[in-house]
Design an enzyme around this catalytic site. Sequence first.
Site, PDB file in Angstrom:
ATOM      1  N   TYR A  31      11.754  33.198   1.349  1.00  0.00           N
ATOM      2  CA  TYR A  31      10.533  33.916   1.700  1.00  0.00           C
ATOM      3  C   TYR A  31      10.541  34.353   3.168  1.00  0.00           C
ATOM      4  O   TYR A  31      10.964  33.600   4.057  1.00  0.00           O
ATOM      5  CB  TYR A  31       9.308  33.027   1.455  1.00  0.00           C
ATOM      6  N   MET A  57       8.625  25.987  -2.938  1.00  0.00           N
ATOM      7  CA  MET A  57       7.953  24.912  -3.666  1.00  0.00           C
ATOM      8  C   MET A  57       8.923  24.007  -4.423  1.00  0.00           C
ATOM      9  O   MET A  57       8.785  22.786  -4.381  1.00  0.00           O
ATOM     10  CB  MET A  57       6.921  25.495  -4.632  1.00  0.00           C
ATOM     11  N   ARG A 112     -10.936   1.161  14.303  1.00  0.00           N
ATOM     12  CA  ARG A 112     -10.793   1.831  13.018  1.00  0.00           C
ATOM     13  C   ARG A 112     -11.629   1.055  12.015  1.00  0.00           C
ATOM     14  O   ARG A 112     -12.779   1.398  11.770  1.00  0.00           O
ATOM     15  CB  ARG A 112      -9.308   1.893  12.635  1.00  0.00           C
ATOM     16  N   LYS A 142       0.844  -1.198   0.000  1.00  0.00           N
ATOM     17  CA  LYS A 142       0.000   0.000   0.000  1.00  0.00           C
ATOM     18  C   LYS A 142       0.882   1.252   0.000  1.00  0.00           C
ATOM     19  O   LYS A 142       2.091   1.189   0.173  1.00  0.00           O
ATOM     20  CB  LYS A 142      -0.920  -0.009   1.221  1.00  0.00           C
TER      21      LYS A 142
END
Length: 380
Positions: free
Chosen positions: A269, A317, A150, A51
């Site tokens: 920034y 980014m 869960r 997964k």
Amino acid sequence: MTRSQSLAAFSDDARRSLSSGPIMLVDLSAIQRNFRKLAQMTHGTCVAVVKGDGYGHGMCEASRALRNIGADLFFSARFEDALTLRAELGVGPRVAVLDGVSPADTMEARAQNIIPVVNSLEQLHVIFGVAKQSGQRMPAFIHLDTAMNRLGLAPDDDKRAEPLLASCNIQAYMTHFASADDVDVDLCHHQVSRLVKRAKRLPRAPLSIANSCGVFLGREMHGDIIRPGKSTFGINPTADAENPMEEPATILAPVVQIRTLKKGDPVGYSCTWRAPKPRRIAILAIGYANGFMRDNSNKGFVMFGKQRAPVVGRVSMDLTAVDISELPETAVYVGAAAEIVGDNITYRQIAETIGTNEHEAIITLGRGCKRFFVNGDPHA
């Protein structure tokens, strides 16, 4: 052999990609060795949990590599991933879905020979209806919740579930440890005991218990089928000990510019860092769009060989600045590769820096960096 040595022959395509952005190099043979080691630790069956896109390492490529060494049962989280696995692996290996299958997808799951994990009475009723309509029992794993609260059938569900289980070819009763990662052995024993007691009142079937951390707590925690996920992909399954597994991924980012700063010059920034004295910084082509999280700002680090370069200023980014003032000028240059994860920065180190676990850190980087595979043919 170090990771850098084993990955020395990565492809020309990877080298070209690294000239402009970060790459993840995945050593498929390390994933295979991890799986073999785990299989040797149990008296039962070891299955492949892939997964989270193979915990960020590439679900399809890793699954093919594991199939090639004998893995024949694969667990995905979502039905869509199970369909992808079925297409990649062919008709032989078994594929199961941890989150179960929706009513709308149950008939397709049956047609594609995809095994649902039954997590609720509602899912069990759907399978019962399909089996009644077709006249054939449907393979299924039955999840009995023993502490997580869960997914899974609650203890109060067992009486209502029992007559419906006749519609299932039960592969195993399974549960999931809530605190094996924290070495809460008492709770793990309690969960094993609860599973055994509940399974005794239901139609006979094998038990599947241990996750990666549970495997390392002893065979009494294993059951008949172990489901190690993160340890197959090199994430440390022990709380405080040295990692017994191999980390398959190396993540590199290129230097795209080098700058010289005067005392007081800001970086990034919001000017969250200013040079305390004249400094040299390198700008790396990696940022939070590539999974190098913004929480690395002013506290993360990368490596150039054995030498550390701290992150300065905000991670943006697509770019990150690191201080290379203490490194020889010949050690860092435009085009040089900074190690984000590798021989000198472990999965756990990069996760601890940003206050998360290795799963999130590596899955996020795996999604954001272009992946290349070495030491094995992922298409074999």
